[in-house]
Motif scaffolding. Structure first.
Motif, PDB file in Angstrom:
ATOM      1  N   ASP A 106       0.816  -1.212   0.000  1.00  0.00           N
ATOM      2  CA  ASP A 106       0.000   0.000   0.000  1.00  0.00           C
ATOM      3  C   ASP A 106       0.852   1.265   0.000  1.00  0.00           C
ATOM      4  O   ASP A 106       0.430   2.300  -0.524  1.00  0.00           O
ATOM      5  N   SER A 107       2.028   1.203   0.590  1.00  0.00           N
ATOM      6  CA  SER A 107       2.889   2.386   0.683  1.00  0.00           C
ATOM      7  C   SER A 107       3.945   2.451  -0.415  1.00  0.00           C
ATOM      8  O   SER A 107       4.715   3.412  -0.468  1.00  0.00           O
ATOM      9  N   HIS A 108       3.983   1.437  -1.285  1.00  0.00           N
ATOM     10  CA  HIS A 108       4.961   1.421  -2.379  1.00  0.00           C
ATOM     11  C   HIS A 108       4.234   1.098  -3.688  1.00  0.00           C
ATOM     12  O   HIS A 108       4.262  -0.045  -4.157  1.00  0.00           O
ATOM     13  N   PRO A 109       3.602   2.089  -4.292  1.00  0.00           N
ATOM     14  CA  PRO A 109       2.823   1.831  -5.513  1.00  0.00           C
ATOM     15  C   PRO A 109       3.662   1.353  -6.692  1.00  0.00           C
ATOM     16  O   PRO A 109       3.110   0.793  -7.649  1.00  0.00           O
ATOM     17  N   GLU A 110       4.976   1.575  -6.629  1.00  0.00           N
ATOM     18  CA  GLU A 110       5.839   1.097  -7.706  1.00  0.00           C
ATOM     19  C   GLU A 110       6.073  -0.409  -7.644  1.00  0.00           C
ATOM     20  O   GLU A 110       6.572  -1.019  -8.598  1.00  0.00           O
ATOM     21  N   ALA A 111       5.720  -1.032  -6.517  1.00  0.00           N
ATOM     22  CA  ALA A 111       5.917  -2.469  -6.336  1.00  0.00           C
ATOM     23  C   ALA A 111       4.728  -3.234  -6.925  1.00  0.00           C
ATOM     24  O   ALA A 111       3.580  -2.972  -6.588  1.00  0.00           O
ATOM     25  N   ALA A 112       5.032  -4.197  -7.799  1.00  0.00           N
ATOM     26  CA  ALA A 112       3.986  -5.041  -8.367  1.00  0.00           C
ATOM     27  C   ALA A 112       3.760  -6.280  -7.531  1.00  0.00           C
ATOM     28  O   ALA A 112       2.649  -6.809  -7.494  1.00  0.00           O
ATOM     29  N   PHE A 113       4.818  -6.766  -6.868  1.00  0.00           N
ATOM     30  CA  PHE A 113       4.708  -8.030  -6.141  1.00  0.00           C
ATOM     31  C   PHE A 113       5.675  -8.066  -4.979  1.00  0.00           C
ATOM     32  O   PHE A 113       6.654  -7.295  -4.920  1.00  0.00           O
ATOM     33  N   CYS A 114       5.410  -8.974  -4.042  1.00  0.00           N
ATOM     34  CA  CYS A 114       6.316  -9.201  -2.928  1.00  0.00           C
ATOM     35  C   CYS A 114       6.097 -10.601  -2.380  1.00  0.00           C
ATOM     36  O   CYS A 114       5.124 -11.273  -2.745  1.00  0.00           O
ATOM     37  N   GLN A 115       6.993 -11.024  -1.518  1.00  0.00           N
ATOM     38  CA  GLN A 115       6.851 -12.311  -0.854  1.00  0.00           C
ATOM     39  C   GLN A 115       7.364 -12.191   0.574  1.00  0.00           C
ATOM     40  O   GLN A 115       8.169 -11.318   0.885  1.00  0.00           O
ATOM     41  N   PRO A 116       6.919 -13.081   1.464  1.00  0.00           N
ATOM     42  CA  PRO A 116       7.485 -13.116   2.818  1.00  0.00           C
ATOM     43  C   PRO A 116       8.801 -13.887   2.830  1.00  0.00           C
ATOM     44  O   PRO A 116       9.239 -14.424   1.811  1.00  0.00           O
ATOM     45  N   LYS A 117       9.428 -13.923   3.995  1.00  0.00           N
ATOM     46  CA  LYS A 117      10.537 -14.849   4.207  1.00  0.00           C
ATOM     47  C   LYS A 117       9.942 -16.236   4.335  1.00  0.00           C
ATOM     48  O   LYS A 117       9.020 -16.459   5.117  1.00  0.00           O
ATOM     49  N   LEU A 118      10.483 -17.170   3.577  1.00  0.00           N
ATOM     50  CA  LEU A 118       9.943 -18.524   3.559  1.00  0.00           C
ATOM     51  C   LEU A 118      10.937 -19.500   4.157  1.00  0.00           C
ATOM     52  O   LEU A 118      12.079 -19.625   3.687  1.00  0.00           O
ATOM     53  N   LEU A 167      14.365 -10.094  -8.100  1.00  0.00           N
ATOM     54  CA  LEU A 167      13.890 -10.265  -9.472  1.00  0.00           C
ATOM     55  C   LEU A 167      12.573 -11.020  -9.494  1.00  0.00           C
ATOM     56  O   LEU A 167      11.651 -10.671 -10.233  1.00  0.00           O
ATOM     57  N   TRP A 168      12.475 -12.075  -8.670  1.00  0.00           N
ATOM     58  CA  TRP A 168      11.266 -12.896  -8.693  1.00  0.00           C
ATOM     59  C   TRP A 168      10.893 -13.357  -7.294  1.00  0.00           C
ATOM     60  O   TRP A 168      11.739 -13.511  -6.430  1.00  0.00           O
ATOM     61  N   ALA A 169       9.605 -13.569  -7.131  1.00  0.00           N
ATOM     62  CA  ALA A 169       9.051 -14.138  -5.905  1.00  0.00           C
ATOM     63  C   ALA A 169       8.461 -15.495  -6.246  1.00  0.00           C
ATOM     64  O   ALA A 169       7.881 -15.690  -7.315  1.00  0.00           O
ATOM     65  N   THR A 170       8.621 -16.425  -5.349  1.00  0.00           N
ATOM     66  CA  THR A 170       8.142 -17.779  -5.603  1.00  0.00           C
ATOM     67  C   THR A 170       6.620 -17.846  -5.658  1.00  0.00           C
ATOM     68  O   THR A 170       5.918 -17.174  -4.896  1.00  0.00           O
ATOM     69  N   GLY A 171       6.113 -18.715  -6.547  1.00  0.00           N
ATOM     70  CA  GLY A 171       4.683 -18.930  -6.636  1.00  0.00           C
ATOM     71  C   GLY A 171       4.111 -19.666  -5.436  1.00  0.00           C
ATOM     72  O   GLY A 171       2.895 -19.783  -5.310  1.00  0.00           O
ATOM     73  N   ALA A 172       4.987 -20.157  -4.549  1.00  0.00           N
ATOM     74  CA  ALA A 172       4.502 -20.797  -3.331  1.00  0.00           C
ATOM     75  C   ALA A 172       3.791 -19.802  -2.431  1.00  0.00           C
ATOM     76  O   ALA A 172       2.878 -20.169  -1.684  1.00  0.00           O
ATOM     77  N   CYS A 173       4.220 -18.537  -2.488  1.00  0.00           N
ATOM     78  CA  CYS A 173       3.590 -17.489  -1.680  1.00  0.00           C
ATOM     79  C   CYS A 173       3.918 -16.143  -2.311  1.00  0.00           C
ATOM     80  O   CYS A 173       4.943 -15.536  -1.998  1.00  0.00           O
ATOM     81  N   LEU A 174       3.058 -15.695  -3.181  1.00  0.00           N
ATOM     82  CA  LEU A 174       3.303 -14.499  -3.983  1.00  0.00           C
ATOM     83  C   LEU A 174       2.136 -13.543  -3.850  1.00  0.00           C
ATOM     84  O   LEU A 174       1.002 -13.870  -4.212  1.00  0.00           O
ATOM     85  N   MET A 175       2.387 -12.347  -3.299  1.00  0.00           N
ATOM     86  CA  MET A 175       1.383 -11.285  -3.293  1.00  0.00           C
ATOM     87  C   MET A 175       1.636 -10.396  -4.506  1.00  0.00           C
ATOM     88  O   MET A 175       2.755  -9.946  -4.733  1.00  0.00           O
ATOM     89  N   ILE A 176       0.585 -10.134  -5.272  1.00  0.00           N
ATOM     90  CA  ILE A 176       0.731  -9.354  -6.502  1.00  0.00           C
ATOM     91  C   ILE A 176      -0.512  -8.496  -6.720  1.00  0.00           C
ATOM     92  O   ILE A 176      -1.639  -8.926  -6.434  1.00  0.00           O
ATOM     93  N   ARG A 177      -0.301  -7.281  -7.185  1.00  0.00           N
ATOM     94  CA  ARG A 177      -1.439  -6.422  -7.521  1.00  0.00           C
ATOM     95  C   ARG A 177      -2.190  -7.030  -8.710  1.00  0.00           C
ATOM     96  O   ARG A 177      -1.585  -7.397  -9.727  1.00  0.00           O
ATOM     97  N   SER A 178      -3.483  -7.095  -8.598  1.00  0.00           N
ATOM     98  CA  SER A 178      -4.260  -7.692  -9.684  1.00  0.00           C
ATOM     99  C   SER A 178      -4.089  -6.912 -10.983  1.00  0.00           C
ATOM    100  O   SER A 178      -3.991  -7.503 -12.067  1.00  0.00           O
ATOM    101  N   GLU A 179      -4.021  -5.578 -10.895  1.00  0.00           N
ATOM    102  CA  GLU A 179      -3.891  -4.789 -12.122  1.00  0.00           C
ATOM    103  C   GLU A 179      -2.558  -5.058 -12.809  1.00  0.00           C
ATOM    104  O   GLU A 179      -2.475  -5.070 -14.044  1.00  0.00           O
ATOM    105  N   ASP A 180      -1.505  -5.304 -12.024  1.00  0.00           N
ATOM    106  CA  ASP A 180      -0.213  -5.629 -12.624  1.00  0.00           C
ATOM    107  C   ASP A 180      -0.188  -7.053 -13.161  1.00  0.00           C
ATOM    108  O   ASP A 180       0.437  -7.329 -14.191  1.00  0.00           O
TER     109      ASP A 180
END
Length: 340
Positions: A106-118, A167-180
């Motif tokens: 919410d505070s970084h609109p330039e970010a399309a995706f993120c992941q937690p520490k897994l 560069l990439w976040a794993t599909g095991a746990c990936l948060m991504i903006r729907s519009e992106d």
């Protein structure tokens, strides 16, 4: 519209859902998320179990097994949410795990995706193999993570407990903006499974969007996908990785990388055959290279679109590395990300 839709893609995973869904429901609904299970035409009693034991879960039933990539595409077209969280069915989440991810996005609109520490659910002091603390690739397309290079998985001592671009976040746990997600045309369904999330994240980075690991959020992964060394997994990894490179490398990069990958792939194949006695994996690599050559022309339009929409050169993307991780690992003896 949901603020956060957690979407678990299931195929015959009744046992994993019975084990891991309770933590997802307990620690996600309290933070305002809606939990969905999209079923890839399972033949076990997954849907009946959900109805009986987890009636609060919303379900989407797909007409056949579309695989990981297209299965998510089919499911997400039916969900209206600001953020998607793609979550494997073998993930245990923790108290308020969504809060750091949501606050960051919410505070970084330039970010399309993120992941937690897994971390590994089986060895909770070690990073999880596939995603660890955020993904990178080297100049030849080999993926590695903060916390895992090839078969060396690090113990988590807090050494990567800082938010950073990846560069990439794993599909095991990936948060991504729907519009992106949809701006980049989602996951490439032709991949079926493996490397599809790297391809999607790389395309978004090329478009000028950012991706991050936010280690204030922690989850534990059980490792319920295809086992390491499975010939089908070997096949998909090699075929899809080559396809990803073809789509996302620039004209100046492509020829040299593909020439080197021909050598490296066959070197890996003969190592499997001669040293490891894995004849089926050897055949899988050979078949992957043959099938990539056959279907490469199907991706000409994708490649043209990606290159035309490029706003950032690969060399300027944090997480795309100019070195060979094979050389660093095997020749230089570097086993930890912090040593790179």
């Amino acid at each position: 519209m949901d603020k956060i839709a957690i979407v678990i893609l299931n195929w015959n995973g009744v046992g994993m859902m019975e084990k891991f869904l309770p933590s997802v429901l307990k620690y996600s609904i309290e933070d305002g998320a809606t939990v969905y299970v999209a079923d890839n035409a399972s033949t076990d009693n997954s849907m009946q179990m959900l109805k009986e034991k987890f009636p609060q879960v919303r379900t989407i039933q797909l007409e056949k097994n579309w695989g990981f990539a297209e299965g998510y595409n089919k499911a997400l077209t039916q969900i209206d949410a600001e953020y998607y969280v793609l979550l494997n069915s073998d993930v245990e989440v923790t108290h308020h795990w969504l809060v750091p991810l949501l606050e960051f996005m919410d505070s970084h609109p330039e970010a399309a995706f993120c992941q937690p520490k897994l971390l590994s659910e089986k060895d909770r002091n070690s990073f999880e193999y596939a995603g660890a603390s955020g993904g990178y690739i080297d100049k030849y397309g080999y993926p590695f993570c903060r916390g895992r290079i090839f078969n060396t998985v690090e113990t988590d001592d807090g050494q990567y407990d800082y938010t950073t671009k990846i560069l990439w976040a794993t599909g095991a746990c990936l948060m991504i903006r729907s519009e992106d997600y949809w701006r980049a045309d989602g996951l490439d369904g032709r991949f079926f499974a493996h490397s599809e999330e790297i391809d999607l994240c790389w395309r978004l980075r090329i478009m000028g969007k950012d991706g991050y690991c936010v280690p204030d959020s922690v989850a534990y992964v059980g490792g319920g996908t295809l086992p390491k060394g499975n010939p089908m997994k070997t096949y998909l990894n090699f075929r899809n990785n080559l396809t990803m490179l073809y789509k996302n490398l620039t004209d100046d990069e492509l020829k040299g990388v593909m020439r080197m990958r021909w050598f490296l792939d066959y070197l890996a194949a003969f190592q499997m055959l001669i040293l490891e006695r894995k004849f089926k994996d050897f055949k899988a690599v050979v078949k992957a290279r043959r099938d990539f050559k056959k279907w490469k022309d199907d991706f000409i339009d994708d490649r043209s679109f990606i290159q035309a929409s490029r706003s950032v050169e690969n060399k300027d993307i944090q997480g795309f590395c100019s070195f060979s991780i094979l050389w660093k690992y095997y020749a230089k003896g570097i086993r930890k990300f912090s040593q790179l």
